[in-house]
Design an enzyme around this catalytic site. Structure first.
Site, PDB file in Angstrom:
ATOM      1  N   THR A   7      33.048  50.045  36.989  1.00 55.36           N
ATOM      2  CA  THR A   7      33.723  48.816  37.408  1.00 55.36           C
ATOM      3  C   THR A   7      34.398  48.167  36.211  1.00 55.36           C
ATOM      4  OG1 THR A   7      33.405  46.609  38.380  1.00 55.36           O
ATOM      5  CG2 THR A   7      31.567  47.480  37.115  1.00 55.36           C
ATOM      6  N   SER A   8      35.408  47.362  36.500  1.00 53.50           N
ATOM      7  CA  SER A   8      36.071  46.603  35.438  1.00 53.50           C
ATOM      8  C   SER A   8      35.505  45.183  35.389  1.00 53.50           C
ATOM      9  CB  SER A   8      37.569  46.522  35.737  1.00 53.50           C
ATOM     10  OG  SER A   8      37.773  45.830  36.971  1.00 53.50           O
ATOM     11  N   GLY A  11      31.115  40.522  35.876  1.00 51.33           N
ATOM     12  CA  GLY A  11      30.293  39.687  36.759  1.00 51.33           C
ATOM     13  C   GLY A  11      29.475  40.537  37.722  1.00 51.33           C
ATOM     14  N   ASP A  65      32.850  47.866  46.131  1.00 51.46           N
ATOM     15  CA  ASP A  65      34.090  47.232  46.544  1.00 51.46           C
ATOM     16  C   ASP A  65      33.708  46.025  47.381  1.00 51.46           C
ATOM     17  OD1 ASP A  65      36.915  47.480  46.252  1.00 51.46           O
ATOM     18  OD2 ASP A  65      37.004  47.725  48.415  1.00 51.46           O
ATOM     19  N   PHE A 139      31.810  34.412  39.203  1.00 51.69           N
ATOM     20  CA  PHE A 139      33.149  34.934  38.908  1.00 51.69           C
ATOM     21  C   PHE A 139      33.979  34.868  40.181  1.00 51.69           C
ATOM     22  CE2 PHE A 139      30.647  38.452  40.489  1.00 51.69           C
ATOM     23  CZ  PHE A 139      31.536  39.171  41.280  1.00 51.69           C
ATOM     24  N   ASP A 142      33.819  32.543  43.530  1.00 54.06           N
ATOM     25  CA  ASP A 142      32.546  31.805  43.609  1.00 54.06           C
ATOM     26  C   ASP A 142      32.701  30.280  43.669  1.00 54.06           C
ATOM     27  OD1 ASP A 142      30.944  33.991  43.847  1.00 54.06           O
ATOM     28  OD2 ASP A 142      30.384  34.091  41.735  1.00 54.06           O
ATOM     29  N   HIS A 167      26.228  38.782  49.468  1.00 59.88           N
ATOM     30  CA  HIS A 167      26.637  40.086  49.996  1.00 59.88           C
ATOM     31  C   HIS A 167      26.221  41.219  49.056  1.00 59.88           C
ATOM     32  CE1 HIS A 167      29.427  38.394  47.235  1.00 59.88           C
ATOM     33  NE2 HIS A 167      30.274  39.393  47.250  1.00 59.88           N
TER      34      HIS A 167
HETATM   35  P1  ITT Z   1      36.237  46.684  40.271  1.00 55.91           P
HETATM   36  O1  ITT Z   1      36.713  47.219  38.961  1.00 55.91           O
HETATM   37  O2  ITT Z   1      34.767  46.911  40.506  1.00 55.91           O
HETATM   38  O3  ITT Z   1      37.084  47.144  41.458  1.00 55.91           O
HETATM   39  P2  ITT Z   1      37.316  44.037  40.929  1.00 55.91           P
HETATM   40  O4  ITT Z   1      37.062  42.687  40.342  1.00 55.91           O
HETATM   41  O5  ITT Z   1      38.730  44.562  40.963  1.00 55.91           O
HETATM   42  O6  ITT Z   1      36.366  45.064  40.161  1.00 55.91           O
HETATM   43  P3  ITT Z   1      37.187  44.472  43.821  1.00 55.91           P
HETATM   44  O7  ITT Z   1      38.267  45.496  43.741  1.00 55.91           O
HETATM   45  O8  ITT Z   1      35.943  44.810  44.586  1.00 55.91           O
HETATM   46  O9  ITT Z   1      36.684  44.028  42.364  1.00 55.91           O
HETATM   47  O10 ITT Z   1      37.843  43.140  44.370  1.00 55.91           O
HETATM   48  C1  ITT Z   1      37.090  42.119  44.862  1.00 55.91           C
HETATM   49  C2  ITT Z   1      37.749  40.794  44.609  1.00 55.91           C
HETATM   50  O11 ITT Z   1      36.934  39.803  45.232  1.00 55.91           O
HETATM   51  C3  ITT Z   1      37.820  40.420  43.125  1.00 55.91           C
HETATM   52  O12 ITT Z   1      38.927  39.599  42.870  1.00 55.91           O
HETATM   53  C4  ITT Z   1      36.531  39.635  42.902  1.00 55.91           C
HETATM   54  O13 ITT Z   1      36.690  38.672  41.888  1.00 55.91           O
HETATM   55  C5  ITT Z   1      36.297  39.007  44.260  1.00 55.91           C
HETATM   56  N1  ITT Z   1      34.851  38.993  44.503  1.00 55.91           N
HETATM   57  C6  ITT Z   1      34.075  40.063  44.817  1.00 55.91           C
HETATM   58  N2  ITT Z   1      32.790  39.718  44.873  1.00 55.91           N
HETATM   59  C7  ITT Z   1      32.748  38.411  44.576  1.00 55.91           C
HETATM   60  C8  ITT Z   1      31.707  37.496  44.410  1.00 55.91           C
HETATM   61  O14 ITT Z   1      30.438  37.848  44.518  1.00 55.91           O
HETATM   62  N3  ITT Z   1      32.031  36.241  44.086  1.00 55.91           N
HETATM   63  C9  ITT Z   1      33.308  35.873  43.940  1.00 55.91           C
HETATM   64  N4  ITT Z   1      34.352  36.671  44.037  1.00 55.91           N
HETATM   65  C10 ITT Z   1      34.076  37.949  44.353  1.00 55.91           C
END
Ligand code: ITT
Length: 184
Positions: A7-8, A11, A65, A139, A142, A167
């Protein structure tokens, strides 16, 4: 035991580590970009991602995801959450919701673990979109998401508190249970 989380998002790693480390599982973050396909569900995105990575990476690993699904916006941003977060951001989402009294929303998480084949674990939490940003923890979205039955937003909670209701916490719980029974 050590487990690789691709993951990138630092958080996400904090939350996974907070959940898994007390169970003796060390979480190691690796940042390997992978395609997030355009699909209707998080599960399709996660399944494609884990299969794609499995052809390029040795050993076991997992990805996650997630997305925010807003009722008044027919589930948007959903699978497009990362893009919406990067572009219009939290203020943009609040603006889209300005005239809406229906504040209901849910967060969904799909963990995909690879050990020679994919294993998928899902979690969901219902809640509502606040009218302003609250809190500085966590992050992403939130500061504008308040889970059902709580007065705090996720950004006002500690990592432990958020994991108990979130979740991702729910998906991690299923993942953990499976790991304990199936560790290869
Ligand atoms: P990866 O590298 O793991 O894909 P990402 O931040 O791009 O990291 P996603 O593709 O799963 O993550 O996109 C999810 C989006 O929803 C991303 O902008 C997150 O900041 C947001 N998100 C996911 N879970 C969250 C949480 O628990 N609280 C707040 N925002 C969340």
């Amino acid at each position: 035991m050590e487990i690789t989380f691709i993951t990138s998002n630092a958080g996400k790693v904090r939350e996974a580590a907070n959940y898994l480390e007390p169970l003796g599982v060390r979480v190691v973050q690796r940042h390997v970009p992978y395609p997030e396909i355009q699909a209707d569900t998080l599960e399709e995105v996660a399944r494609y991602g884990v299969e794609w990575l499995s052809r390029r990476i040795d050993g076991n690993f997992f990805i996650e995801d997630s997305g925010l699904f807003i009722n008044a916006l027919s589930g948007f941003p959903g699978v497009y959450s990362a893009y919406v977060y990067r572009t219009v951001g939290l203020k943009g989402v609040l603006k889209l919701m300005e005239d809406s009294d229906d504040r209901r929303a849910s967060f969904r998480s799909v963990i995909a673990y690879w050990d020679g084949e994919p294993h998928v674990f899902k979690g969901e939490v219902r809640g509502e979109i606040t009218r302003e940003l609250r809190g500085s923890g966590g992050f992403g979205f939130d500061p504008i998401f308040k889970p059902e039955g709580f007065s705090k937003t996720f950004a006002e909670m500690s990592v432990e508190e958020k994991n108990r209701v979130s979740h991702r916490g729910a998906a991690l719980r299923l993942f953990c249970r499976w790991l304990k029974e199936n560790l290869k």
